[in-house]
Design a protein around this motif. Structure first.
Motif, PDB file in Angstrom:
ATOM      1  N   ARG A  81       0.824  -1.215   0.000  1.00 53.39           N
ATOM      2  CA  ARG A  81       0.000   0.000   0.000  1.00 53.39           C
ATOM      3  C   ARG A  81       0.858   1.265   0.000  1.00 53.39           C
ATOM      4  N   LEU A  82       1.950   1.223  -0.747  1.00 55.22           N
ATOM      5  CA  LEU A  82       2.682   2.454  -1.016  1.00 55.22           C
ATOM      6  C   LEU A  82       1.827   3.363  -1.894  1.00 55.22           C
ATOM      7  N   VAL A  83       0.930   2.728  -2.658  1.00 53.98           N
ATOM      8  CA  VAL A  83      -0.083   3.447  -3.432  1.00 53.98           C
ATOM      9  C   VAL A  83      -1.426   2.772  -3.164  1.00 53.98           C
ATOM     10  N   ASN A  84      -2.504   3.510  -3.367  1.00 51.93           N
ATOM     11  CA  ASN A  84      -3.833   2.903  -3.216  1.00 51.93           C
ATOM     12  C   ASN A  84      -4.682   3.074  -4.461  1.00 51.93           C
ATOM     13  N   GLY A  85      -4.004   3.382  -5.570  1.00 49.70           N
ATOM     14  CA  GLY A  85      -4.651   3.445  -6.865  1.00 49.70           C
ATOM     15  C   GLY A  85      -3.679   2.964  -7.929  1.00 49.70           C
ATOM     16  N   LEU A  86      -4.192   2.356  -8.992  1.00 51.70           N
ATOM     17  CA  LEU A  86      -3.321   1.831 -10.039  1.00 51.70           C
ATOM     18  C   LEU A  86      -4.019   1.936 -11.392  1.00 51.70           C
ATOM     19  N   ILE A  87      -3.290   2.487 -12.362  1.00 47.78           N
ATOM     20  CA  ILE A  87      -3.718   2.462 -13.752  1.00 47.78           C
ATOM     21  C   ILE A  87      -2.676   1.641 -14.507  1.00 47.78           C
ATOM     22  N   THR A  88      -3.111   0.528 -15.093  1.00 51.32           N
ATOM     23  CA  THR A  88      -2.174  -0.397 -15.731  1.00 51.32           C
ATOM     24  C   THR A  88      -2.844  -1.036 -16.941  1.00 51.32           C
ATOM     25  N   ASP A  89      -2.161  -2.007 -17.553  1.00 52.60           N
ATOM     26  CA  ASP A  89      -2.763  -2.672 -18.708  1.00 52.60           C
ATOM     27  C   ASP A  89      -3.147  -4.108 -18.353  1.00 52.60           C
ATOM     28  N   GLU A  90      -3.862  -4.722 -19.283  1.00 47.19           N
ATOM     29  CA  GLU A  90      -4.424  -6.056 -19.072  1.00 47.19           C
ATOM     30  C   GLU A  90      -3.364  -7.096 -18.710  1.00 47.19           C
ATOM     31  N   ARG A  91      -2.286  -7.116 -19.485  1.00 45.76           N
ATOM     32  CA  ARG A  91      -1.253  -8.137 -19.266  1.00 45.76           C
ATOM     33  C   ARG A  91      -0.626  -7.989 -17.883  1.00 45.76           C
ATOM     34  N   THR A  92      -0.336  -6.757 -17.476  1.00 43.51           N
ATOM     35  CA  THR A  92       0.247  -6.531 -16.155  1.00 43.51           C
ATOM     36  C   THR A  92      -0.739  -6.894 -15.071  1.00 43.51           C
ATOM     37  N   ALA A  93      -2.006  -6.535 -15.256  1.00 43.82           N
ATOM     38  CA  ALA A  93      -3.039  -6.863 -14.269  1.00 43.82           C
ATOM     39  C   ALA A  93      -3.156  -8.365 -14.063  1.00 43.82           C
ATOM     40  N   GLU A  94      -3.149  -9.104 -15.161  1.00 41.84           N
ATOM     41  CA  GLU A  94      -3.235 -10.575 -15.062  1.00 41.84           C
ATOM     42  C   GLU A  94      -2.037 -11.132 -14.296  1.00 41.84           C
ATOM     43  N   ALA A  95      -0.857 -10.589 -14.566  1.00 41.54           N
ATOM     44  CA  ALA A  95       0.334 -11.062 -13.858  1.00 41.54           C
ATOM     45  C   ALA A  95       0.257 -10.735 -12.369  1.00 41.54           C
ATOM     46  N   LEU A  96      -0.248  -9.563 -12.025  1.00 45.96           N
ATOM     47  CA  LEU A  96      -0.397  -9.184 -10.611  1.00 45.96           C
ATOM     48  C   LEU A  96      -1.367 -10.117  -9.895  1.00 45.96           C
ATOM     49  N   LEU A  97      -2.359 -10.593 -10.622  1.00 43.43           N
ATOM     50  CA  LEU A  97      -3.372 -11.470 -10.025  1.00 43.43           C
ATOM     51  C   LEU A  97      -2.978 -12.933 -10.100  1.00 43.43           C
ATOM     52  N   GLY A  98      -1.780 -13.185 -10.622  1.00 44.87           N
ATOM     53  CA  GLY A  98      -1.307 -14.569 -10.694  1.00 44.87           C
ATOM     54  C   GLY A  98      -1.849 -15.338 -11.866  1.00 44.87           C
ATOM     55  N   GLY A  99      -2.401 -14.608 -12.848  1.00 48.53           N
ATOM     56  CA  GLY A  99      -3.013 -15.253 -13.990  1.00 48.53           C
ATOM     57  C   GLY A  99      -2.106 -15.312 -15.183  1.00 48.53           C
TER      58      GLY A  99
END
Length: 248
Positions: A230-248
């Motif tokens: 929680r160094l940040v509490n907002g994120l603007i990113t792309d689909e591929r990065t989001a999937e990787a963050l979620l372990g997908g």
């Protein structure tokens, strides 16, 4: 985006489509960030907006339309002077001021001081103290997340040496926000360049919104650490990065 908000307790998450044919680390998220920044700037209530630096944020600011925002204040979190005394190329505070006609508050300091003693002396100046105090009052903050690999922006842009980069890597550094370097657990690295960073602290994530604009495989460890800790509490990113963050 909904899964990101839930997994990392984010107050804002936006995910743009990934362009499989592009190697850009800004396309898509810069445009989405510009929309979010503009939304805040169109507020009828006066706000304090804090901004970091970097390629993605600069690309986002360049997307903004000309606006009259005299009631708002925009403050830089980080210094805008390169080691050779020139203006830091990816510092965006002056670009913001030109586009939106808001009161702007730069940080007239080197990004990284030459010593902890110089940093302390610089930050003790009354003008700088008032800018740091204003940054702490930010209603919303937009920052980039820099990677700490071989092409780390801090190194490529000349703010740290190769030896300093290697020392940070040895200490476990995976990312940085406005110069503050952190490890994979989101903890600031003790000593090293963090003792010399002439940046304001990242504004409160409990009282305000701090949005990171970041995407790409090289930035993934830093993004994951930043949202997990929680160094940040907002994120603007792309689909591929989001999937990787979620372990997908």
């Amino acid at each position: 985006a909904s899964r990101l908000r839930s997994r990392f307790a984010l107050d804002l998450a936006e995910v743009v489509p990934t362009d499989p044919g592009s190697t850009s680390t800004t396309i898509g998220i810069a445009e989405a960030a510009a929309v979010e920044i503009e939304r805040w700037l169109r507020s009828e209530t006066p706000i304090v907006m804090a901004i970091g630096t970097g390629r993605t944020l600069k690309a986002a600011i360049e997307q903004l339309p000309a606006m009259e925002c005299a009631k708002h204040r925009v403050v830089s979190l980080t210094g805008n002077i390169s080691p050779d005394g020139s203006a830091a190329i990816y510092n965006v505070i002056f670009t913001v001021a030109d586009r939106i006609n808001a009161r702007s508050f730069p940080m007239p300091l080197p990004v990284i001081a030459s010593s902890p003693e110089e940093r302390q002396m610089l930050l003790s100046q009354p003008m700088i103290q008032s800018t740091i105090a204003l940054a702490a009052q930010a209603d919303v903050t937009f920052v980039g997340i820099g990677e700490l690999g071989p092409r780390a922006p801090l190194f490529v842009d000349g703010f740290i040496t190769d030896a300093e980069l290697k020392a940070l890597q040895k200490a476990g550094a995976v990312g940085e926000i406005v110069g503050w370097v952190f490890d994979r657990d989101g903890r600031l690295i003790d000593g090293l360049t963090n003792d010399r960073v002439a940046s304001a602290q990242i504004p409160s994530r409990e009282k305000s919104l701090v949005v990171a604009l970041a995407m790409g495989e090289r930035k993934l460890p830093g993004i994951l650490a930043a949202v997990t800790r929680r160094l940040v509490n907002g994120l603007i990113t792309d689909e591929r990065t989001a999937e990787a963050l979620l372990g997908g």
